[in-house]
Design an enzyme around this catalytic site. Structure first.
Site, PDB file in Angstrom:
ATOM      1  N   SER A 118       0.800  -1.223   0.000  1.00 31.29           N
ATOM      2  CA  SER A 118       0.000   0.000   0.000  1.00 31.29           C
ATOM      3  C   SER A 118       0.836   1.277   0.000  1.00 31.29           C
ATOM      4  CB  SER A 118      -0.958   0.006   1.184  1.00 31.29           C
ATOM      5  OG  SER A 118      -0.274  -0.272   2.384  1.00 31.29           O
ATOM      6  N   HIS A 163      -5.482  -3.820  -2.250  1.00 29.30           N
ATOM      7  CA  HIS A 163      -5.157  -2.862  -3.310  1.00 29.30           C
ATOM      8  C   HIS A 163      -5.032  -3.533  -4.681  1.00 29.30           C
ATOM      9  CE1 HIS A 163      -4.673   0.951  -1.236  1.00 29.30           C
ATOM     10  NE2 HIS A 163      -4.083   0.316  -0.253  1.00 29.30           N
ATOM     11  N   LYS A 183     -12.402  -0.504  -1.130  1.00 25.19           N
ATOM     12  CA  LYS A 183     -11.547   0.246  -2.046  1.00 25.19           C
ATOM     13  C   LYS A 183     -12.151   0.224  -3.448  1.00 25.19           C
ATOM     14  CE  LYS A 183      -7.563   0.207   0.894  1.00 25.19           C
ATOM     15  NZ  LYS A 183      -6.834  -0.721   1.726  1.00 25.19           N
TER      16      LYS A 183
HETATM   17  C1  PLP Z   1      -6.915  -0.908   3.176  1.00 21.83           C
HETATM   18  C2  PLP Z   1      -6.334  -2.211   3.518  1.00 21.83           C
HETATM   19  C3  PLP Z   1      -6.967  -3.074   4.416  1.00 21.83           C
HETATM   20  C4  PLP Z   1      -8.195  -2.649   5.190  1.00 21.83           C
HETATM   21  O1  PLP Z   1      -9.338  -2.675   4.423  1.00 21.83           O
HETATM   22  P1  PLP Z   1     -10.648  -1.948   4.979  1.00 21.83           P
HETATM   23  O2  PLP Z   1     -11.750  -2.594   4.239  1.00 21.83           O
HETATM   24  O3  PLP Z   1     -10.493  -0.506   4.702  1.00 21.83           O
HETATM   25  O4  PLP Z   1     -10.695  -2.236   6.441  1.00 21.83           O
HETATM   26  C5  PLP Z   1      -6.425  -4.312   4.631  1.00 21.83           C
HETATM   27  N1  PLP Z   1      -5.296  -4.704   4.017  1.00 21.83           N
HETATM   28  C6  PLP Z   1      -4.642  -3.900   3.147  1.00 21.83           C
HETATM   29  C7  PLP Z   1      -3.416  -4.394   2.472  1.00 21.83           C
HETATM   30  C8  PLP Z   1      -5.143  -2.635   2.873  1.00 21.83           C
HETATM   31  O5  PLP Z   1      -4.492  -1.837   2.038  1.00 21.83           O
END
Ligand code: PLP
Length: 399
Positions: free
Chosen positions: A183, A211, A242
């Site tokens: 990320s 992601h 996302k």
């Molecule tokens: C954003 C993210 C999460 C968390 O996801 P949410 O649905 O926002 O709780 C988990 N793992 C990774 C790698 C992320 O980038």
């Protein structure tokens, strides 16, 4: 002032001295390619809404209709009276999307990682994790009684060593865990090599595709699809927050994995399930992803265009291979200054510094989406060029 309140004030002072106190940015409307902040419009480069689905009319309509038909809330945890047929329908579709036997949704991607890592391993087991994995994986690993091993970022020799160590320490089952797309740097995990080494050591693999979903693979199916490793990764975690544009997390894998999480995954057991609106909007998103492949294409066209524009300005974009493109400038203060300059020029892009990244790796992290127009990207690049000149950064700064 009570001791409790004094402690809070001192803690905040400490953060302020470290330059880590940042007010929340408040949007006065939907989160899209542009956003409104304090009455001004900005080009938004901080979004995880990769395909622009959060405002897609089909998702909005699905949410409204589901609310009218099913109510505003689900009323209970999944294991009591909070499983509606909508929830199971979404899970069937997610399993189909990921090409797995089963899937289970959770309140968020964060809790999905806590549920898996906190429940599938026991004391006699081991978890082997990439050093740059997401905070939710780190927090999930804190919950396990299994032994923990860390390998340097994407270092396959390091992975082999840790796998050997785990075996010598007598681990019964071993789970290797990695982000699919990292990320902070936007680089892709070497999944084929990880799977190969895990197989050789008799270990299982878990990939967190937060992601990668909507971004990589056929129709946005993620890194397993991207590398054609279907059937070779035991646990696929994904987020619905996302690219899918709504809220939630899921775990895709075997029926036994799903059943285990239903019975032992504490976030699943002790926190209320999604409202119908969320579930219905997620289903609509899966349909849109299937029926509008041009969104994923546009995301990649925009990514290539913007990345080459930044590189053309002489910026260091690190090892990015995806829409996550960092502009690495060094100290946290420099990243903050660049972000402020951009903001003055109508671009919203957040600074990230130590301790989230190494001290000399402070950056402004940019993410373009399918929703950005070429004109918006050009304006953003112009703002980067002008900001660099103002701060003496990149090629524009040197000139
Ligand atoms: C954003 C993210 C999460 C968390 O996801 P949410 O649905 O926002 O709780 C988990 N793992 C990774 C790698 C992320 O980038």
């Amino acid at each position: 002032m009570t001791d409790f309140e004094r402690g809070l004030a001192e803690g905040l002072d400490q953060l302020r001295r470290e330059g880590r106190l940042r007010p929340l940015t408040v949007l006065q409307g939907p989160q899209g390619a542009e956003v409104e902040i304090e009455g001004q419009r900005y080009i938004n480069l901080c979004s995880n809404n990769y395909l622009g689905l959060n405002t897609h009319p089909r998702l909005v309509r699905a949410a409204v209709e589901a609310t009218e038909k099913w109510g505003a809330g689900s009323g209970a945890v999944r294991t009591i009276a909070g499983t509606q047929s909508l929830h199971e329908e979404l899970e069937r579709r997610l399993a189909e999307f990921k090409g797995t036997e089963a899937a289970l949704t959770l309140q968020s991607g964060y809790t999905a990682n806590l549920a898996v890592l906190g429940s599938v391993l026991e004391e006699a087991d081991a978890v082997v994790s990439d050093a740059l994995n997401h905070a939710s994986i780190i927090d999930g690993i804190r919950l396990t009684k299994a032994r923990r091993y860390l390998f340097p970022h994407k270092d396959m020799e390091g992975l082999e060593e840790r796998l050997g160590e785990a075996r010598r320490d007598g681990a019964r089952r071993v789970l290797v865990v990695t982000d699919g797309v990292f990320s902070m740097d936007g680089d892709i995990a070497p999944l084929p090599q990880i799977v190969e080494r895990a197989r050789a050591a008799g270990a299982a693999v878990m990939v967190d595709d937060a992601h990668a979903s909507g971004v990589l693979g056929r129709g946005g199916r993620g890194s397993v699809s991207h590398f054609q490793l279907e059937g070779q990764v035991e646990v696929q975690v994904g987020t619905l927050s996302k690219a899918v544009g709504v809220l939630g997390g899921y775990v895709a894998g075997s029926q036994a994995l799903r059943d285990t999480l239903i019975h032992l995954g504490r976030p699943f057991l002790f926190s209320t399930s999604h409202p119908p609106a969320v579930v219905a909007a997620c289903m609509a998103a899966l349909e849109v992803m299937d029926q509008e492949p041009q969104l994923q294409e546009r995301l990649w066209e925009n990514t290539r265009y913007f990345k080459s524009g930044l590189e053309g300005l002489g910026f260091d974009c690190g090892r990015s291979e995806t829409p996550i493109t960092p502009v690495i400038v060094g100290e946290a203060e420099r990243a903050a200054a660049l972000s402020d300059q951009l903001r003055r020029r109508g671009v919203f892009a957040s600074p990230i510094g130590f301790p989230t990244v190494a001290r000399d790796q402070g950056r402004v992290r940019t993410i373009v989406t399918a929703a950005h127009t070429r004109e918006q990207l050009d304006r953003a690049l112009e703002a980067f060029a002008d900001s660099a000149r103002a701060l003496g950064l990149g090629r524009a700064g040197a000139a």
